[in-house]
Design a protein around this motif. Sequence first.
Motif, PDB file in Angstrom:
ATOM      1  N   PRO A 131      -3.345  58.480  49.530  1.00  0.00           N
ATOM      2  CA  PRO A 131      -3.603  57.433  50.517  1.00  0.00           C
ATOM      3  C   PRO A 131      -3.518  57.965  51.941  1.00  0.00           C
ATOM      4  CG  PRO A 131      -1.379  57.237  49.657  1.00  0.00           C
ATOM      5  CD  PRO A 131      -2.060  58.296  48.832  1.00  0.00           C
ATOM      6  N   PRO A 132      -4.266  57.362  52.864  1.00  0.00           N
ATOM      7  CA  PRO A 132      -4.157  57.747  54.271  1.00  0.00           C
ATOM      8  C   PRO A 132      -2.726  57.551  54.764  1.00  0.00           C
ATOM      9  CG  PRO A 132      -6.055  56.319  53.925  1.00  0.00           C
ATOM     10  CD  PRO A 132      -5.256  56.298  52.659  1.00  0.00           C
ATOM     11  N   THR A 133      -2.278  58.471  55.589  1.00  0.00           N
ATOM     12  CA  THR A 133      -0.930  58.428  56.121  1.00  0.00           C
ATOM     13  C   THR A 133      -0.966  58.823  57.590  1.00  0.00           C
ATOM     14  OG1 THR A 133      -0.035  59.097  53.969  1.00  0.00           O
ATOM     15  CG2 THR A 133       1.436  59.292  55.852  1.00  0.00           C
ATOM     16  N   VAL A 134      -0.146  58.162  58.393  1.00  0.00           N
ATOM     17  CA  VAL A 134      -0.087  58.485  59.816  1.00  0.00           C
ATOM     18  C   VAL A 134       1.371  58.729  60.189  1.00  0.00           C
ATOM     19  CG1 VAL A 134       0.181  56.087  60.593  1.00  0.00           C
ATOM     20  CG2 VAL A 134      -0.870  57.772  62.111  1.00  0.00           C
ATOM     21  N   THR A 135       1.583  59.628  61.135  1.00  0.00           N
ATOM     22  CA  THR A 135       2.910  59.823  61.687  1.00  0.00           C
ATOM     23  C   THR A 135       3.003  59.095  63.017  1.00  0.00           C
ATOM     24  OG1 THR A 135       4.520  61.461  62.451  1.00  0.00           O
ATOM     25  CG2 THR A 135       2.208  61.966  62.828  1.00  0.00           C
ATOM     26  N   ARG A 136       4.206  58.638  63.353  1.00  0.00           N
ATOM     27  CA  ARG A 136       4.439  57.989  64.643  1.00  0.00           C
ATOM     28  C   ARG A 136       5.732  58.538  65.246  1.00  0.00           C
ATOM     29  NH1 ARG A 136       2.257  53.367  61.546  1.00  0.00           N
ATOM     30  NH2 ARG A 136       0.279  52.759  62.524  1.00  0.00           N
ATOM     31  N   THR A 137       5.801  58.506  66.554  1.00  0.00           N
ATOM     32  CA  THR A 137       6.997  58.971  67.241  1.00  0.00           C
ATOM     33  C   THR A 137       8.102  57.916  67.136  1.00  0.00           C
ATOM     34  OG1 THR A 137       6.400  57.964  69.352  1.00  0.00           O
ATOM     35  CG2 THR A 137       5.536  60.178  68.902  1.00  0.00           C
ATOM     36  N   PRO A 138       9.353  58.300  67.368  1.00  0.00           N
ATOM     37  CA  PRO A 138      10.423  57.295  67.387  1.00  0.00           C
ATOM     38  C   PRO A 138      10.152  56.182  68.388  1.00  0.00           C
ATOM     39  CG  PRO A 138      11.369  59.485  67.225  1.00  0.00           C
ATOM     40  CD  PRO A 138       9.894  59.677  67.441  1.00  0.00           C
ATOM     41  N   GLU A 139       9.544  56.517  69.523  1.00  0.00           N
ATOM     42  CA  GLU A 139       9.224  55.495  70.517  1.00  0.00           C
ATOM     43  C   GLU A 139       8.196  54.514  69.978  1.00  0.00           C
ATOM     44  OE1 GLU A 139      11.157  58.858  72.192  1.00  0.00           O
ATOM     45  OE2 GLU A 139       9.250  58.797  71.094  1.00  0.00           O
ATOM     46  N   GLN A 140       7.211  55.011  69.234  1.00  0.00           N
ATOM     47  CA  GLN A 140       6.221  54.118  68.621  1.00  0.00           C
ATOM     48  C   GLN A 140       6.857  53.248  67.547  1.00  0.00           C
ATOM     49  OE1 GLN A 140       3.486  57.381  67.638  1.00  0.00           O
ATOM     50  NE2 GLN A 140       1.878  56.306  68.788  1.00  0.00           N
ATOM     51  N   LEU A 141       7.802  53.793  66.823  1.00  0.00           N
ATOM     52  CA  LEU A 141       8.477  53.008  65.788  1.00  0.00           C
ATOM     53  C   LEU A 141       9.258  51.857  66.407  1.00  0.00           C
ATOM     54  CD1 LEU A 141       9.805  55.732  63.329  1.00  0.00           C
ATOM     55  CD2 LEU A 141       7.563  54.638  63.447  1.00  0.00           C
ATOM     56  N   ALA A 142       9.857  52.101  67.561  1.00  0.00           N
ATOM     57  CA  ALA A 142      10.623  51.045  68.221  1.00  0.00           C
ATOM     58  C   ALA A 142       9.753  49.850  68.573  1.00  0.00           C
ATOM     59  CB  ALA A 142      11.294  51.607  69.476  1.00  0.00           C
ATOM     60  N   ASP A 176       8.756  59.367  36.439  1.00  0.00           N
ATOM     61  CA  ASP A 176       7.623  58.458  36.317  1.00  0.00           C
ATOM     62  C   ASP A 176       6.482  58.882  37.229  1.00  0.00           C
ATOM     63  OD1 ASP A 176       8.958  56.880  34.416  1.00  0.00           O
ATOM     64  OD2 ASP A 176      10.130  55.992  36.036  1.00  0.00           O
ATOM     65  N   HIS A 177       5.854  59.995  36.849  1.00  0.00           N
ATOM     66  CA  HIS A 177       4.732  60.514  37.619  1.00  0.00           C
ATOM     67  C   HIS A 177       3.865  61.352  36.679  1.00  0.00           C
ATOM     68  CE1 HIS A 177       8.417  63.011  38.299  1.00  0.00           C
ATOM     69  NE2 HIS A 177       7.627  63.926  37.773  1.00  0.00           N
ATOM     70  N   TYR A 178       2.674  61.660  37.156  1.00  0.00           N
ATOM     71  CA  TYR A 178       1.695  62.404  36.365  1.00  0.00           C
ATOM     72  C   TYR A 178       1.514  63.809  36.935  1.00  0.00           C
ATOM     73  CZ  TYR A 178       0.545  58.063  33.994  1.00  0.00           C
ATOM     74  OH  TYR A 178       0.613  56.920  33.246  1.00  0.00           O
ATOM     75  N   PRO A 179       0.824  64.697  36.202  1.00  0.00           N
ATOM     76  CA  PRO A 179       0.634  66.064  36.704  1.00  0.00           C
ATOM     77  C   PRO A 179       0.048  66.123  38.109  1.00  0.00           C
ATOM     78  CG  PRO A 179       0.048  65.973  34.385  1.00  0.00           C
ATOM     79  CD  PRO A 179       0.347  64.556  34.806  1.00  0.00           C
ATOM     80  N   ILE A 180      -0.910  65.238  38.436  1.00  0.00           N
ATOM     81  CA  ILE A 180      -1.501  65.267  39.769  1.00  0.00           C
ATOM     82  C   ILE A 180      -0.458  64.948  40.830  1.00  0.00           C
ATOM     83  CG2 ILE A 180      -2.235  62.851  39.672  1.00  0.00           C
ATOM     84  CD1 ILE A 180      -4.064  65.789  41.413  1.00  0.00           C
ATOM     85  N   ASN A 210      -5.071  55.317  37.807  1.00  0.00           N
ATOM     86  CA  ASN A 210      -5.925  56.432  38.202  1.00  0.00           C
ATOM     87  C   ASN A 210      -5.034  57.659  38.252  1.00  0.00           C
ATOM     88  OD1 ASN A 210      -7.586  58.329  39.313  1.00  0.00           O
ATOM     89  ND2 ASN A 210      -8.341  57.018  40.961  1.00  0.00           N
ATOM     90  N   THR A 211      -5.138  58.482  37.223  1.00  0.00           N
ATOM     91  CA  THR A 211      -4.285  59.668  37.132  1.00  0.00           C
ATOM     92  C   THR A 211      -4.971  60.911  37.663  1.00  0.00           C
ATOM     93  OG1 THR A 211      -5.042  60.132  34.872  1.00  0.00           O
ATOM     94  CG2 THR A 211      -3.104  58.711  35.130  1.00  0.00           C
ATOM     95  N   GLU A 212      -6.103  60.722  38.355  1.00  0.00           N
ATOM     96  CA  GLU A 212      -6.842  61.861  38.912  1.00  0.00           C
ATOM     97  C   GLU A 212      -6.510  62.115  40.369  1.00  0.00           C
ATOM     98  OE1 GLU A 212      -8.641  63.742  36.876  1.00  0.00           O
ATOM     99  OE2 GLU A 212      -7.937  62.349  35.327  1.00  0.00           O
ATOM    100  N   VAL A 213      -5.833  61.173  41.021  1.00  0.00           N
ATOM    101  CA  VAL A 213      -5.441  61.352  42.423  1.00  0.00           C
ATOM    102  C   VAL A 213      -3.954  61.036  42.549  1.00  0.00           C
ATOM    103  CG1 VAL A 213      -7.734  60.765  43.301  1.00  0.00           C
ATOM    104  CG2 VAL A 213      -6.015  58.971  43.078  1.00  0.00           C
ATOM    105  N   PRO A 214      -3.253  61.670  43.490  1.00  0.00           N
ATOM    106  CA  PRO A 214      -1.833  61.375  43.664  1.00  0.00           C
ATOM    107  C   PRO A 214      -1.626  59.988  44.244  1.00  0.00           C
ATOM    108  CG  PRO A 214      -2.595  62.890  45.369  1.00  0.00           C
ATOM    109  CD  PRO A 214      -3.730  62.724  44.412  1.00  0.00           C
ATOM    110  N   GLN A 215      -0.548  59.367  43.853  1.00  0.00           N
ATOM    111  CA  GLN A 215      -0.199  58.035  44.334  1.00  0.00           C
ATOM    112  C   GLN A 215       1.173  58.131  44.989  1.00  0.00           C
ATOM    113  OE1 GLN A 215       2.119  55.605  43.438  1.00  0.00           O
ATOM    114  NE2 GLN A 215       1.161  53.951  44.605  1.00  0.00           N
ATOM    115  N   SER A 216       1.320  57.506  46.169  1.00  0.00           N
ATOM    116  CA  SER A 216       2.512  57.747  46.991  1.00  0.00           C
ATOM    117  C   SER A 216       3.811  57.402  46.264  1.00  0.00           C
ATOM    118  CB  SER A 216       2.409  56.980  48.311  1.00  0.00           C
ATOM    119  OG  SER A 216       2.234  55.595  48.087  1.00  0.00           O
ATOM    120  N   ALA A 217       3.842  56.295  45.514  1.00  0.00           N
ATOM    121  CA  ALA A 217       5.082  55.918  44.821  1.00  0.00           C
ATOM    122  C   ALA A 217       5.463  56.959  43.782  1.00  0.00           C
ATOM    123  CB  ALA A 217       4.923  54.547  44.172  1.00  0.00           C
TER     124      ALA A 217
END
Length: 276
Positions: free
Chosen positions: A223-234, A38-42, A20-27
């Motif tokens: 893709p959906p992405t969330v941030t977490r604090t360092p404390e949450q990562l622990a 190895d990526h597309y214009p989007i 799917n070259t119409e939406v960005p892909q995280s990799a």
Amino acid sequence: MPRLDDLHAKPAYRDEVVLNTEVPQSARVWDRWLNGKDHYPIDRRAADRVATILPEIVDAARHDRAFLSRVVRYLAGEAGVRQFLDIGAGLPTVDNTHEVAQRVVPDARIVYVDEDPLVVAYARALLYSSHEGTCDTIGADARDVDTILNQAAITLDFTRPIGLLLLGILDHLVDDTEALATVERLVAALAPGSHVAIAHPTAALHGERFHQAMRLVMDMGGPPTVTRTPEQLARFLDGLELLNPGVVSCSRWRPDHSPFGTPPEVLQFCGVARKT
């Protein structure tokens, strides 16, 4: 080395890869920040627009890759780990997990996991193990723990220590309960002496600019992405022996010696822990 367009040209891949070259892909966005091809214009548009809002993300991507090399060297060397399960591996680039590990231990065994069919096809085409070791790739969602464990067991011996790498994947498991349960199930399958390494973005350094950049990618269909604090990562490493220096910026996890002193913090944080 084959390019993405080659996957269109070779009949062997046509039934395996649905692009799917119409939406960005995280990799592919990540590949752009790593100066890959190895990526597309989007993907380029998304990566460049994010970097305009949050230029620090480019350094974060590169420090994240350097952290991968350092932690795999440590695990294969000092920690004596001979097997690796790399979930959310992304597109092959410089110093992939098996290359780093097999330079230290030629007979190391590595299994890559990614849900993106392009990543899987590209990995199977390009990632060649040393003669003594083994390298395999599984196409699976990180949350499909049963599939991952069952297929990985063909290559890896789960009665012996494994290095579990969860770098840049947990931020796409946006539900905290589901993310924690996924890691818990994976860790439960590991033998004592195994190690778990995580890397995850945090907004602790850049605040609203980080959230704005991530919303931009999601608004473009990423893709959906969330941030977490360092404390949450622990919390992902609860019940394990957290190694020094703890949960820190990827740039500051046992950095290679530099005459310029301690490297600056980046928005990608990490931690490494041992199952005792």
